[in-house]
Design an enzyme around this catalytic site. Structure first.
Site: not given
Length: 514
Positions: A331, A429
């Protein structure tokens, strides 16, 4: 020796370490490597540590381990394996709604007590139909009824032994010609208890036990393989019907309501609303919608990292919270968006607030070692969600490949451009489905083959138990109580201390964990 003497006797013990409240009192953001837990007193063996913990308000797991809803981590195989070992898996939604629902269905049908909706065929079906069912569902022991439906008269059963040696040209053969007929079957009457049915199945030495009513109509079936699984996996996570627990992820847009309908029809026990930033009008509206249409369905909200974010979702009615923003190994949200929070601080702050409302917290992201799992649980998390730890295992989706002689599997963040290009679900998302320019919040990479989680997860379980033993907590509930009461003490680590706490000073070494 006089300088070693302290007046006042042996009852004096100086204050040592910091409480969790003191550890997180200042504005520093701490992650798992920034602190240690000070040891306590041991008066029990590690095997006695109870790892039972809440996933949601109404779902409890015997193992606090969850697989992440990522398309390189969790599909049916991973969810089945996690549930068998006391945890749960969440099927990703970077796919069509039909594919995701079918993955949930595979999990729910994998291990059951009384199977009340098995695959049923009629005598006029063919061997090819059985082979197709085996490919789709993973088994070939299929009851045959007069009409090919449940509630119809039982006329036989087809197992792998009936068709194993048939040639391809025989795939059009009718099942009436190859099935084991009703007169040769061992059956049990409707109303039999699960224990009694299991005993009949054991004595019969058959693979399947049909359950029939007074009219000899099929009402259920029991499989011998389930008996073996019950013996081998005593911690398995099951619902009230003895089916494995299974979770699934959905987005927060209007078209996700259709996906939600398919997932509930497939038997999903819990839904996680999959968003990088859960404190949004979209997620709150989706929580309200689910709770109105499916009031008994458990809903996990997130992701959040502050009490303010958590408040809005708790007020909306979520049954659990997923904590973490930008801390995963793949991430880059914190780097690109300048938003997020170090995971240690995030877990403590959200868990401390959510516990006042009975809402369990999932620590999602940043878990690199079993020690990180123990720390997350010690900061108030009820369960821990894992991505990279489970990626590249046998059960993870994807094919192995070799690079420079190393066996690898692909692992990618759901915010990576690769994932976004596969499906719009990943774009939603990160609130970017309508953007002309896609902003990646994750990367794609590869991880070395870890083997099966059948070996890895037991290592994690044992590691958590030994960690709790060193702390002096005989259960996870005791661990959290010790933390909130101030009995559990922590200590910050300098960079030098972190180096000292790892392997150092060796020319070479081999690190085998299990």
């Amino acid at each position: 020796m006089a300088d070693y003497l302290i007046s006042g006797g042996t009852g004096y013990v100086p204050e040592d370490g910091l409480t969790a409240q003191q550890l997180f009192a200042n504005a520093d953001g701490l992650t798992y490597n920034d602190f240690l837990i000070l040891p306590g007193f041991i008066d029990f063996i590690a095997d006695e540590v109870d790892l039972t913990s809440a996933l949601t308000r109404k779902i409890t797991l015997k193992t606090p381990l969850i697989s992440s809803p990522m398309d390189t981590v969790t599909e049916a195989d991973m969810a089945i394996a996690m549930a068998l070992m006391g945890g749960i898996g969440f099927i990703h939604h970077n796919c069509t709604p039909e594919f995701q629902a079918n993955e949930v269905r595979k999990v729910k049908k994998f291990e059951q007590g009384f199977i009340t909706d098995p695959v049923v065929l009629s005598p006029s079906h063919t061997v090819g139909d059985v082979l197709e069912a085996k490919i789709q569902h993973g088994f070939s022991g299929i009851p045959i009824t007069a009409t090919g439906t449940m509630g119809s008269k039982l006329v036989g059963i087809v197992t792998s032994r009936d068709i194993d040696f048939l040639a391809e040209k025989d795939h059009t053969t009718l099942l009436s010609e190859v099935m084991t007929p009703r007169v040769e079957l061992v059956v049990a009457p409707a109303g039999v208890t699960l224990k009694e049915a299991n005993e009949i199945l054991q004595r019969s030495k058959k693979g399947k036990l049909p359950i029939v009513n007074d009219q000899d109509e099929l009402v259920a079936i029991i499989a011998r393989t389930d008996l073996k699984k019950n013996r081998d996996y005593p911690l398995a996570s099951k619902d009230s019907h003895k089916q494995l627990l299974c979770g699934a992820a959905v987005g927060t847009r209007e078209d996700d309501k259709y996906r939600l309908d398919l997932l509930t029809q497939a038997g999903a026990d819990v839904i996680v609303l999959d968003s990088s930033q859960g404190n949004s009008v979209y997620q709150i509206a989706m929580v309200h919608y689910i709770k109105q249409k499916y009031p008994h369905l458990q809903v996990i909200g997130g992701n959040v990292v502050t009490a303010a974010q958590a408040k809005n979702l708790i007020d909306a009615g979520v049954d659990g919270l997923r904590v973490g923003m930008g801390c995963g190994s793949i991430c880059i949200t914190q780097e690109v968006m300048a938003c997020g929070r170090p995971q240690g601080t995030a877990v403590y702050k959200v868990a401390e607030y959510a516990r006042r409302f009975g809402v369990p917290v999932i620590a999602d992201g940043g878990i690199q070692t079993v020690g990180h799992v123990v720390k997350a649980l010690a900061l108030g998390a009820s369960t821990v969600m894992m991505g990279s730890l489970l990626a590249a295992t046998t059960e993870a989706p994807g094919e192995y490949f070799f690079s420079d002689g190393v066996r690898l599997k692909k692992y990618r963040g759901m915010g990576s451009l690769d994932a976004m290009e596969k499906s719009s679900s990943s774009q939603k998302r990160y609130f970017s489905e309508g953007d002309k320019v896609k902003i990646a919040q994750g990367v794609s990479g590869s991880i070395q083959d870890k083997g099966s989680i059948q070996k890895f997860v037991p290592y994690l379980i044992a590691g958590i138990q030994h960690g709790c033993q060193d702390i002096g907590a005989q259960s996870l509930s005791v661990l959290r109580s010790m933390m909130y009461s101030g009995e559990l003490k922590f200590e910050k680590r300098t960079m030098s201390a972190q180096i000292e706490g790892g392997v150092h000073g060796l020319h070479s070494y081999e690190k085998r964990l299990y």
